[in-house]
Design a protein around this motif. Structure first.
Motif, PDB file in Angstrom:
ATOM      1  N   LYS A   2       0.849  -1.185   0.000  1.00  0.00           N
ATOM      2  CA  LYS A   2       0.000   0.000   0.000  1.00  0.00           C
ATOM      3  C   LYS A   2       0.893   1.246   0.000  1.00  0.00           C
ATOM      4  O   LYS A   2       1.739   1.415   0.874  1.00  0.00           O
ATOM      5  CB  LYS A   2      -0.895  -0.008   1.236  1.00  0.00           C
ATOM      6  N   ILE A   4       1.217   5.318   0.294  1.00  0.00           N
ATOM      7  CA  ILE A   4       0.559   6.511   0.819  1.00  0.00           C
ATOM      8  C   ILE A   4       1.289   7.727   0.298  1.00  0.00           C
ATOM      9  O   ILE A   4       2.521   7.810   0.387  1.00  0.00           O
ATOM     10  CB  ILE A   4       0.544   6.508   2.362  1.00  0.00           C
ATOM     11  N   HIS A   6       2.187  11.514   0.624  1.00  0.00           N
ATOM     12  CA  HIS A   6       2.244  12.639   1.554  1.00  0.00           C
ATOM     13  C   HIS A   6       2.523  13.922   0.783  1.00  0.00           C
ATOM     14  O   HIS A   6       3.451  13.966  -0.038  1.00  0.00           O
ATOM     15  CB  HIS A   6       3.342  12.419   2.588  1.00  0.00           C
ATOM     16  N   TYR A  32       3.994  -1.295   3.411  1.00  0.00           N
ATOM     17  CA  TYR A  32       3.618   0.104   3.213  1.00  0.00           C
ATOM     18  C   TYR A  32       4.797   0.878   2.635  1.00  0.00           C
ATOM     19  O   TYR A  32       5.950   0.566   2.917  1.00  0.00           O
ATOM     20  CB  TYR A  32       3.202   0.762   4.537  1.00  0.00           C
ATOM     21  N   TYR A  82      -2.673   5.498  -5.544  1.00  0.00           N
ATOM     22  CA  TYR A  82      -2.805   6.377  -4.393  1.00  0.00           C
ATOM     23  C   TYR A  82      -4.271   6.550  -3.998  1.00  0.00           C
ATOM     24  O   TYR A  82      -4.963   7.427  -4.512  1.00  0.00           O
ATOM     25  CB  TYR A  82      -2.169   7.739  -4.680  1.00  0.00           C
ATOM     26  N   ILE A  84      -4.828   6.815  -0.727  1.00  0.00           N
ATOM     27  CA  ILE A  84      -4.670   7.559   0.527  1.00  0.00           C
ATOM     28  C   ILE A  84      -3.747   8.744   0.258  1.00  0.00           C
ATOM     29  O   ILE A  84      -2.603   8.567  -0.149  1.00  0.00           O
ATOM     30  CB  ILE A  84      -4.070   6.691   1.647  1.00  0.00           C
ATOM     31  N   HIS A  86      -2.242  12.132   2.188  1.00  0.00           N
ATOM     32  CA  HIS A  86      -2.053  12.678   3.536  1.00  0.00           C
ATOM     33  C   HIS A  86      -1.400  14.056   3.390  1.00  0.00           C
ATOM     34  O   HIS A  86      -0.247  14.162   2.976  1.00  0.00           O
ATOM     35  CB  HIS A  86      -1.165  11.712   4.334  1.00  0.00           C
ATOM     36  N   LYS A 107      -9.446   8.203   0.403  1.00  0.00           N
ATOM     37  CA  LYS A 107      -9.111   8.664   1.755  1.00  0.00           C
ATOM     38  C   LYS A 107      -8.254   9.913   1.656  1.00  0.00           C
ATOM     39  O   LYS A 107      -7.133   9.877   1.160  1.00  0.00           O
ATOM     40  CB  LYS A 107      -8.395   7.568   2.548  1.00  0.00           C
ATOM     41  N   ILE A 109      -6.657  12.858   3.887  1.00  0.00           N
ATOM     42  CA  ILE A 109      -6.316  13.169   5.272  1.00  0.00           C
ATOM     43  C   ILE A 109      -5.745  14.579   5.384  1.00  0.00           C
ATOM     44  O   ILE A 109      -4.790  14.928   4.688  1.00  0.00           O
ATOM     45  CB  ILE A 109      -5.290  12.153   5.819  1.00  0.00           C
ATOM     46  N   LEU A 360      -0.624   3.341  11.128  1.00  0.00           N
ATOM     47  CA  LEU A 360      -0.931   2.291  10.159  1.00  0.00           C
ATOM     48  C   LEU A 360      -2.346   1.743  10.364  1.00  0.00           C
ATOM     49  O   LEU A 360      -3.046   1.435   9.383  1.00  0.00           O
ATOM     50  CB  LEU A 360       0.095   1.165  10.257  1.00  0.00           C
ATOM     51  N   TYR A 363      -4.549   4.242   8.716  1.00  0.00           N
ATOM     52  CA  TYR A 363      -4.580   4.100   7.266  1.00  0.00           C
ATOM     53  C   TYR A 363      -5.473   2.941   6.835  1.00  0.00           C
ATOM     54  O   TYR A 363      -6.086   2.986   5.762  1.00  0.00           O
ATOM     55  CB  TYR A 363      -3.164   3.856   6.731  1.00  0.00           C
ATOM     56  N   ASN A 364      -5.564   1.911   7.635  1.00  0.00           N
ATOM     57  CA  ASN A 364      -6.341   0.730   7.283  1.00  0.00           C
ATOM     58  C   ASN A 364      -7.814   0.838   7.674  1.00  0.00           C
ATOM     59  O   ASN A 364      -8.621  -0.017   7.294  1.00  0.00           O
ATOM     60  CB  ASN A 364      -5.744  -0.509   7.950  1.00  0.00           C
TER      61      ASN A 364
END
Length: 366
Positions: A2, A4, A6, A32, A82, A84, A86, A107, A109, A360, A363-364
């Motif tokens: 996965k 993420i 940023h 991750y 992507y 997620i 953040h 998602k 964030i 983590l 994130y899940n």
């Protein structure tokens, strides 16, 4: 695996970026991976390490909001991995989250790292921040902050916010107190009786380095045997060096640039100074308390930074003489054992190893 994404202003050695790297080093990178968007074409401090850890860096050098929006949206659409995103850019999170929503990222964030507003224009601040805050609170799907004051700045009170303190590797840093207590003495061939002061941070107005230089000038006038070390870079460096030269302080004040050994420097110094006009929740103050160096800091900084280990001393920034007078009091303050200090900081949630698991799980989650 996965991935993420940023979104940060840059990946230089600043507070939020350092915290992010502390977490990045601890994650299981077989499951991750962190990738980063920065808004500069310049090479950033953590770039080589990010690449060595398997991360990617996307550089979008656009100050125009519309062009930045389009570039981000294109990046999200062309990289469907992507799901997620953040965002760590405070009120600018609004634009970046909006691009993610238009690209149908699931998602989104918003992360608040600051406890105060940096704008000096009250009218611009009111309209820009009101609009940005509205977008953030309605477009983000999840909310994170480094503390309650940071949460209050950016998020509505009805939002469920995950608090992740600006964490560090507490165990490793706490050991430096003993293993690196002669670090600065040996590097600069100094006697143990020399008073060693450090300030860590970019050369920007809000860091108030000129105030620190005035402290150095007063110490010299009193005949104190000291060295003052500035760790950092920035646009005011030339001005500050000129001021040091004008006051004939070149032997006492040392500019060291960007350093990867900041905790070691802390362990080998006597006092950390931070006379800032404002701060968020500085990671360097979490590091300093873990290392065990006392810190004399501006009373304009949030009281949340004091973790209760007897190492933070607040003072107003009206007169440098007050800070000079306080140095002896700080040096002679009551000491707490390394074990107790480690225990207190860990229990208050500032240890990276614990916080990476919370992140983590976050994130899940749905």
């Amino acid at each position: 695996m996965k991935r993420i994404l940023h979104i940060t202003g840059s990946m230089n050695r600043a507070g939020a970026e350092t915290m992010l790297m502390n977490l990045y080093r601890e994650i299981d990178r077989t499951e991750y991976q962190f990738d980063f968007v920065v808004f500069t074409n310049k090479k950033t401090d953590y770039e080589d390490e990010i690449i060595s850890l398997g991360g990617r860096i996307y550089k979008i050098n656009e100050s125009n909001p519309l062009k930045r929006f389009k570039a981000l949206k294109h990046l999200f659409i062309t990289n469907e991995d992507y799901q997620i995103v953040h965002c760590h850019t405070n009120f600018s999170n609004a634009l970046h989250l909006l691009a993610a929503k238009f690209a149908k990222v699931k998602k989104r964030i918003a992360h608040s790292h600051n406890t105060v507003d940096k704008s000096h224009n009250k009218t611009i601040r009111f309209f820009y921040h009101s609009i940005s805050k509205f977008i953030i609170n309605n477009v983000a799907t999840h909310f994170v902050s480094c503390g309650q004051e940071a949460s209050d700045l950016l998020f509505y009170k009805n939002k469920k916010v995950l608090l992740i303190p600006n964490s560090v590797d507490v165990t490793s840093l706490s050991n430096f107190e003993n293993t690196h207590k002669n670090y600065v003495n040996e590097m600069f061939n100094l006697e143990s009786t020399v008073l060693k002061l450090i300030q860590v941070g970019r050369f920007q107005n809000e860091k108030n380095h000129e105030f620190t230089i005035e402290i150095a000038n007063l110490l010299k006038s009193k005949g104190v045997n000291f060295k003052m070390f500035f760790l950092g870079v920035g646009e005011l460096e030339h001005i500050l060096k000129n001021k040091v030269s004008e006051l004939n302080l070149e032997k006492e004040v040392v500019f060291l640039g960007i350093r990867s050994d900041v905790p070691e420097f802390m362990a080998g110094s006597d006092i950390l100074l931070m006379p800032s006009l404002y701060e968020g929740f500085p990671v360097v103050l979490v590091e300093s308390q873990a290392v065990g160096i006392p810190s004399l800091i501006s009373d304009l900084i949030s009281r949340e930074v004091d973790l209760g280990v007897g190492k933070i001393f607040f003072e107003d920034i009206t007169k440098p003489q007050i800070w000079v007078d306080q140095i002896n009091n700080v040096m002679n303050s009551k000491k707490i054992s390394t074990i107790d200090r480690l225990d207190i900081i860990t229990k208050k949630g500032f240890d990276t190893k614990s916080n990476v698991q919370f992140l983590l799980e976050f994130y899940n989650s749905n």
